[in-house]
Design a protein around this motif. Structure first.
Motif, PDB file in Angstrom:
ATOM      1  N   ASP A  85      -2.085  19.237 -22.334  1.00 48.69           N
ATOM      2  CA  ASP A  85      -1.842  18.397 -23.505  1.00 48.69           C
ATOM      3  C   ASP A  85      -2.964  18.487 -24.538  1.00 48.69           C
ATOM      4  O   ASP A  85      -2.701  18.631 -25.737  1.00 48.69           O
ATOM      5  CB  ASP A  85      -1.633  16.948 -23.069  1.00 48.69           C
ATOM      6  N   VAL A  86      -4.203  18.405 -24.084  1.00 45.77           N
ATOM      7  CA  VAL A  86      -5.317  18.385 -25.023  1.00 45.77           C
ATOM      8  C   VAL A  86      -5.505  19.736 -25.716  1.00 45.77           C
ATOM      9  O   VAL A  86      -6.171  19.834 -26.749  1.00 45.77           O
ATOM     10  CB  VAL A  86      -6.620  17.962 -24.302  1.00 45.77           C
ATOM     11  N   GLN A 115     -12.840  25.750 -21.209  1.00 40.95           N
ATOM     12  CA  GLN A 115     -12.285  25.247 -22.468  1.00 40.95           C
ATOM     13  C   GLN A 115     -12.128  23.735 -22.489  1.00 40.95           C
ATOM     14  O   GLN A 115     -12.163  23.123 -23.560  1.00 40.95           O
ATOM     15  CB  GLN A 115     -10.943  25.930 -22.741  1.00 40.95           C
ATOM     16  N   ILE A 116     -11.925  23.118 -21.329  1.00 40.10           N
ATOM     17  CA  ILE A 116     -11.744  21.657 -21.307  1.00 40.10           C
ATOM     18  C   ILE A 116     -12.880  20.964 -20.546  1.00 40.10           C
ATOM     19  O   ILE A 116     -12.730  19.830 -20.091  1.00 40.10           O
ATOM     20  CB  ILE A 116     -10.375  21.275 -20.702  1.00 40.10           C
ATOM     21  N   ALA A 122      -9.381  11.275 -17.673  1.00 41.74           N
ATOM     22  CA  ALA A 122      -8.154  10.590 -18.059  1.00 41.74           C
ATOM     23  C   ALA A 122      -7.349  11.362 -19.102  1.00 41.74           C
ATOM     24  O   ALA A 122      -6.157  11.100 -19.281  1.00 41.74           O
ATOM     25  CB  ALA A 122      -8.473   9.200 -18.599  1.00 41.74           C
ATOM     26  N   LYS A 123      -7.999  12.307 -19.783  1.00 38.82           N
ATOM     27  CA  LYS A 123      -7.328  13.075 -20.829  1.00 38.82           C
ATOM     28  C   LYS A 123      -6.962  14.487 -20.387  1.00 38.82           C
ATOM     29  O   LYS A 123      -6.485  15.289 -21.192  1.00 38.82           O
ATOM     30  CB  LYS A 123      -8.236  13.177 -22.071  1.00 38.82           C
ATOM     31  N   ARG A 124      -7.127  14.800 -19.099  1.00 37.64           N
ATOM     32  CA  ARG A 124      -6.878  16.167 -18.616  1.00 37.64           C
ATOM     33  C   ARG A 124      -5.442  16.298 -18.080  1.00 37.64           C
ATOM     34  O   ARG A 124      -5.185  16.966 -17.089  1.00 37.64           O
ATOM     35  CB  ARG A 124      -7.913  16.528 -17.548  1.00 37.64           C
ATOM     36  N   THR A 125      -4.528  15.649 -18.762  1.00 35.81           N
ATOM     37  CA  THR A 125      -3.119  15.692 -18.336  1.00 35.81           C
ATOM     38  C   THR A 125      -2.492  17.033 -18.693  1.00 35.81           C
ATOM     39  O   THR A 125      -2.846  17.674 -19.692  1.00 35.81           O
ATOM     40  CB  THR A 125      -2.330  14.563 -18.998  1.00 35.81           C
ATOM     41  N   LEU A 164      -8.084  19.324 -12.501  1.00 36.04           N
ATOM     42  CA  LEU A 164      -9.373  18.974 -11.902  1.00 36.04           C
ATOM     43  C   LEU A 164     -10.524  19.701 -12.597  1.00 36.04           C
ATOM     44  O   LEU A 164     -10.314  20.522 -13.494  1.00 36.04           O
ATOM     45  CB  LEU A 164      -9.361  19.333 -10.420  1.00 36.04           C
ATOM     46  N   ARG A 165     -11.745  19.445 -12.111  1.00 33.18           N
ATOM     47  CA  ARG A 165     -12.933  20.123 -12.630  1.00 33.18           C
ATOM     48  C   ARG A 165     -13.371  21.273 -11.730  1.00 33.18           C
ATOM     49  O   ARG A 165     -14.251  22.061 -12.108  1.00 33.18           O
ATOM     50  CB  ARG A 165     -14.075  19.128 -12.800  1.00 33.18           C
TER      51      ARG A 165
END
Length: 227
Positions: A85-86, A115-116, A122-125, A164-165
């Protein structure tokens, strides 16, 4: 055409997709699936067409069309990818070659994480999306041996979740080790955490996957069109 003489070509060179589709076919069609024979494009030595569509639907259709035109047999194909999404929907149809090389899972995952990196949890949808296409050819072939198309059907499926990270899990492929689906199988990993797609068994993943949903949605149309 009856269930005793129906052959469907699955437009893939991945034999694992045949097993997945056979399972879904039997689940959805019951006894009627007994006479349906699935074969892969790879087993027929058919080439992979150029996937130059700009949506999952376009790419699934062009793969199924190519097989149906070449063989005169009904064809099923799917195209899928990850939408973050982001990132405005990327990597999308470029998921398998996001790093610039097709099928380099490790490099694709590493680039996505970079990149993310600064995006809060909470914004990693994200969601996996799949389009599954059925293409039915006409009986007649043209002077070049290609069959015209009589019918086309496309159905879609999604699997929402979060990125995830760091990777977890040894199963699956692609971005599976980074992706935690919203739908969970009722168990956790050894650390009590929700499972990534790569920590699930194939059966657990197939029950909730975007591809499974798209193929299940296609099965009634397949039965109506062919059986």
């Amino acid at each position: 055409m009856t269930t005793t003489d129906l052959t469907i070509v699955v437009a893939t060179h991945n034999e694992g997709k045949l097993a997945e589709m056979r399972q879904i076919l039997e689940e959805c069609l019951g006894e009627r699936a007994a006479g349906v024979r699935l074969v892969s494009a790879g087993s027929m030595n058919l080439p992979d067409p150029v996937e130059d569509g700009v949506t999952f639907e376009e790419n699934s259709l062009l793969k199924a069309r190519d097989v149906a035109e070449r063989t005169g047999l009904p064809a099923v194909a799917d195209d899928s990818g990850l939408i973050v999404d982001v990132m405005g929907g990327a990597p999308g149809i470029l998921s398998a070659r996001w790093c610039g090389r097709h099928g380099d899972d490790a490099a694709n995952n590493a680039l996505l994480l970079a990149q993310i990196e600064d995006i809060p949890d909470a914004k990693r949808t994200a969601r996996f999306c799949c389009a599954a296409a059925l293409v039915v050819p006409a009986a007649e072939a043209d002077g070049n041996g290609r069959h015209r198309i009589a019918r086309e059907i496309v159905r879609t499926g999604e699997m929402p979740g979060v990125i995830l990270r760091a990777a977890r899990g040894e199963h699956g492929f692609g971005y599976d080790p980074l992706f935690v689906p919203d739908d969970q199988p009722g168990r956790t990993n050894a650390d009590g955490e929700p499972l990534t797609s790569a920590e699930m068994t194939p059966e657990e993943k197939n029950a909730i996957s975007h591809r499974g949903k798209a193929l299940r949605a296609l099965m009634p149309e397949l039965a109506a069109a062919l059986l």
